[in-house]
Scaffold this motif. Sequence first.
Motif, PDB file in Angstrom:
ATOM      1  N   PHE A 101       0.848  -1.171  -0.179  1.00  0.00           N
ATOM      2  CA  PHE A 101      -0.053   0.141   0.072  1.00  0.00           C
ATOM      3  C   PHE A 101       0.875   1.116  -0.043  1.00  0.00           C
ATOM      4  O   PHE A 101       1.862   1.345   0.604  1.00  0.00           O
ATOM      5  CB  PHE A 101      -0.966  -0.058   1.222  1.00  0.00           C
ATOM      6  CG  PHE A 101      -1.916  -1.084   1.071  1.00  0.00           C
ATOM      7  CD1 PHE A 101      -3.156  -0.771   0.554  1.00  0.00           C
ATOM      8  CD2 PHE A 101      -1.831  -2.374   1.569  1.00  0.00           C
ATOM      9  CE1 PHE A 101      -4.186  -1.793   0.337  1.00  0.00           C
ATOM     10  CE2 PHE A 101      -2.819  -3.251   1.871  1.00  0.00           C
ATOM     11  CZ  PHE A 101      -3.976  -3.196   0.844  1.00  0.00           C
ATOM     12  N   VAL A 102       0.356   2.392  -0.550  1.00  0.00           N
ATOM     13  CA  VAL A 102       1.095   3.747  -0.674  1.00  0.00           C
ATOM     14  C   VAL A 102       1.298   3.984   0.635  1.00  0.00           C
ATOM     15  O   VAL A 102       0.542   4.024   1.544  1.00  0.00           O
ATOM     16  CB  VAL A 102       0.119   4.699  -1.540  1.00  0.00           C
ATOM     17  CG1 VAL A 102       0.941   5.966  -1.325  1.00  0.00           C
ATOM     18  CG2 VAL A 102       0.059   4.182  -2.961  1.00  0.00           C
ATOM     19  N   GLY A 103       2.643   4.593   0.880  1.00  0.00           N
ATOM     20  CA  GLY A 103       2.960   5.078   2.218  1.00  0.00           C
ATOM     21  C   GLY A 103       3.794   4.035   2.923  1.00  0.00           C
ATOM     22  O   GLY A 103       4.110   4.336   4.238  1.00  0.00           O
ATOM     23  N   SER A 104       3.742   2.717   2.501  1.00  0.00           N
ATOM     24  CA  SER A 104       4.621   1.875   3.178  1.00  0.00           C
ATOM     25  C   SER A 104       6.149   2.215   3.245  1.00  0.00           C
ATOM     26  O   SER A 104       6.687   2.536   2.112  1.00  0.00           O
ATOM     27  CB  SER A 104       4.362   0.462   2.595  1.00  0.00           C
ATOM     28  OG  SER A 104       5.504  -0.456   2.829  1.00  0.00           O
ATOM     29  N   GLN A 105       6.654   2.243   4.547  1.00  0.00           N
ATOM     30  CA  GLN A 105       8.141   2.499   4.392  1.00  0.00           C
ATOM     31  C   GLN A 105       9.135   1.605   3.886  1.00  0.00           C
ATOM     32  O   GLN A 105       9.822   1.994   3.295  1.00  0.00           O
ATOM     33  CB  GLN A 105       8.243   2.759   5.963  1.00  0.00           C
ATOM     34  CG  GLN A 105       7.655   3.776   6.714  1.00  0.00           C
ATOM     35  CD  GLN A 105       7.955   5.136   6.088  1.00  0.00           C
ATOM     36  OE1 GLN A 105       9.251   5.472   5.947  1.00  0.00           O
ATOM     37  NE2 GLN A 105       7.284   5.768   5.750  1.00  0.00           N
ATOM     38  N   ILE A 106       8.836   0.169   3.924  1.00  0.00           N
ATOM     39  CA  ILE A 106       9.770  -0.605   3.239  1.00  0.00           C
ATOM     40  C   ILE A 106       9.472  -0.539   1.848  1.00  0.00           C
ATOM     41  O   ILE A 106      10.487  -0.538   1.118  1.00  0.00           O
ATOM     42  CB  ILE A 106       9.510  -2.186   3.941  1.00  0.00           C
ATOM     43  CG1 ILE A 106      10.746  -2.861   3.267  1.00  0.00           C
ATOM     44  CG2 ILE A 106       8.444  -2.712   3.430  1.00  0.00           C
ATOM     45  CD1 ILE A 106      10.639  -4.259   4.217  1.00  0.00           C
ATOM     46  N   GLN A 107       8.211  -0.399   1.326  1.00  0.00           N
ATOM     47  CA  GLN A 107       8.112  -0.119  -0.183  1.00  0.00           C
ATOM     48  C   GLN A 107       8.942   0.947  -0.632  1.00  0.00           C
ATOM     49  O   GLN A 107       9.472   1.028  -1.579  1.00  0.00           O
ATOM     50  CB  GLN A 107       6.550   0.178  -0.276  1.00  0.00           C
ATOM     51  CG  GLN A 107       6.449   0.268  -1.736  1.00  0.00           C
ATOM     52  CD  GLN A 107       4.918   0.697  -2.369  1.00  0.00           C
ATOM     53  OE1 GLN A 107       4.779   1.838  -2.607  1.00  0.00           O
ATOM     54  NE2 GLN A 107       3.804   0.050  -1.489  1.00  0.00           N
ATOM     55  N   GLN A 108       9.049   1.982   0.083  1.00  0.00           N
ATOM     56  CA  GLN A 108       9.737   3.248  -0.359  1.00  0.00           C
ATOM     57  C   GLN A 108      11.158   3.063  -0.351  1.00  0.00           C
ATOM     58  O   GLN A 108      11.773   3.617  -1.322  1.00  0.00           O
ATOM     59  CB  GLN A 108       9.456   4.506   0.955  1.00  0.00           C
ATOM     60  CG  GLN A 108      10.048   5.787   0.285  1.00  0.00           C
ATOM     61  CD  GLN A 108       9.449   6.086  -1.019  1.00  0.00           C
ATOM     62  OE1 GLN A 108       8.210   6.352  -1.233  1.00  0.00           O
ATOM     63  NE2 GLN A 108      10.230   6.693  -1.966  1.00  0.00           N
ATOM     64  N   ARG A 109      11.627   2.217   0.668  1.00  0.00           N
ATOM     65  CA  ARG A 109      13.170   1.998   0.516  1.00  0.00           C
ATOM     66  C   ARG A 109      13.310   1.045  -0.692  1.00  0.00           C
ATOM     67  O   ARG A 109      14.504   1.158  -1.291  1.00  0.00           O
ATOM     68  CB  ARG A 109      13.338   1.144   1.860  1.00  0.00           C
ATOM     69  CG  ARG A 109      13.220   1.887   3.127  1.00  0.00           C
ATOM     70  CD  ARG A 109      13.988   3.316   3.223  1.00  0.00           C
ATOM     71  NE  ARG A 109      13.856   3.855   4.369  1.00  0.00           N
ATOM     72  CZ  ARG A 109      12.712   4.857   4.502  1.00  0.00           C
ATOM     73  NH1 ARG A 109      12.155   5.029   3.445  1.00  0.00           N
ATOM     74  NH2 ARG A 109      12.810   5.194   5.842  1.00  0.00           N
ATOM     75  N   PHE A 110      12.582   0.203  -1.055  1.00  0.00           N
ATOM     76  CA  PHE A 110      12.558  -0.658  -2.244  1.00  0.00           C
ATOM     77  C   PHE A 110      12.546   0.245  -3.475  1.00  0.00           C
ATOM     78  O   PHE A 110      13.535  -0.094  -4.562  1.00  0.00           O
ATOM     79  CB  PHE A 110      11.352  -1.668  -2.274  1.00  0.00           C
ATOM     80  CG  PHE A 110      11.120  -2.398  -3.550  1.00  0.00           C
ATOM     81  CD1 PHE A 110      11.532  -3.788  -3.823  1.00  0.00           C
ATOM     82  CD2 PHE A 110      10.381  -1.847  -4.540  1.00  0.00           C
ATOM     83  CE1 PHE A 110      11.514  -4.406  -4.705  1.00  0.00           C
ATOM     84  CE2 PHE A 110      10.096  -2.544  -5.814  1.00  0.00           C
ATOM     85  CZ  PHE A 110      10.902  -3.796  -5.978  1.00  0.00           C
TER      86      PHE A 110
END
Length: 377
Positions: free
Chosen positions: A333-342
């Motif tokens: 989901f948008v806003g995920s911190q681990i996704q942002q690092r990815f």
Amino acid sequence: MLARVQALQPLFRNNAEAARTERKVPSENIQALQDAGFFLALQPARWGGAEVDPQCFFQMQMAIAEACMSTAWASGIVAVHAFQLALMDPRAQEDVWGDDIHTRVSSSYAPMGKVEPVEGGFRFSGRWGWSSGCDHCTWVLLGGILPDGTYRTFLLPKSDYRIEDTWHSMGLQGTGSNDIVVEDAFVPDYRTHKQSDGFAGTNPGVSSDSAELYHMPWAQLFIRVVSTPAIGAARDALAQYCALVKGKASGDITKLAQDTGTQMRIARARNSIEEMSSVMLSNFDTMMETLRRGEKIEIDDRILYRFQASLVIEKSIEVVDSLFSSAGGSSVFVGSQIQQRFLDIHTARAHVANNPTSFARNLGATQLGAGNGDFFV
């Protein structure tokens, strides 16, 4: 200085969403880093700088990246330009820092400039992408190739260029890496930096009285400034992953202790992160010790260090991909911190300095007796 920078991590985390939305580093972050002395870290003492060792500088950049990779990427690139400016003609340094030692410089080193030699300098035109942090700077360093085929960096004031807002990216959204456009500007010869000087250590701004730092090959610093943020971001991704996994296990550590897959992911990620950091710090330890002995850094070592720097992003991608693939449904989901690092680390791979292919070929070839083919080492 490192302690001051580490103390800013909560601010950078709180401003991360603003950085993504505004597509540039928030001014509050820039001012906080200026107050902490970060932009003066590699600046000469005669211009108010701290002249810190590179390994100290990169420890700070990693700490920033743990909280916001965009802030670390853009601010690190801006800060490293103080080092390059210190290598240039003293008149160029006076132009930039004479009125304000806090004057900041952005860059784009791709050889996109059209260069025409004229009396006293050059007529210069072109368009460059990926000028990170340019909205917070009033000077820029741009790459160009002269008619004789040699490469130089050209230093221009804000009055000679314009910024075009083009930075709509999947990751590193907050770096503000917009385009720079120059239309027939005059650049005096003394405001250029020859690639050959940066390679051979014949820089006009450096003398025998200069600090050992400025006898470091220019490329060794810049290549690390676009890869080291990924180490800090990967470290934070591991912390995010551990928090997510603990949450899924309802805080029951015994459930995690029985999951060998989770254990291996965490162990390998931690080892890779520490390995990348240790190699980088060790390389700079060795180079600074060599310079303090009054010796030159061997070209074979420079080629090896260049290749090792180029591997950081791919190693970081391996770490974050492994973690992201098992981080659970909330990570998409948008806003995920681990996704942002990815997203940030994968975006960093697009920078030419982070493609290891040519650097691997050069290292392998020189080990077999061929001549060095890379002069940005």
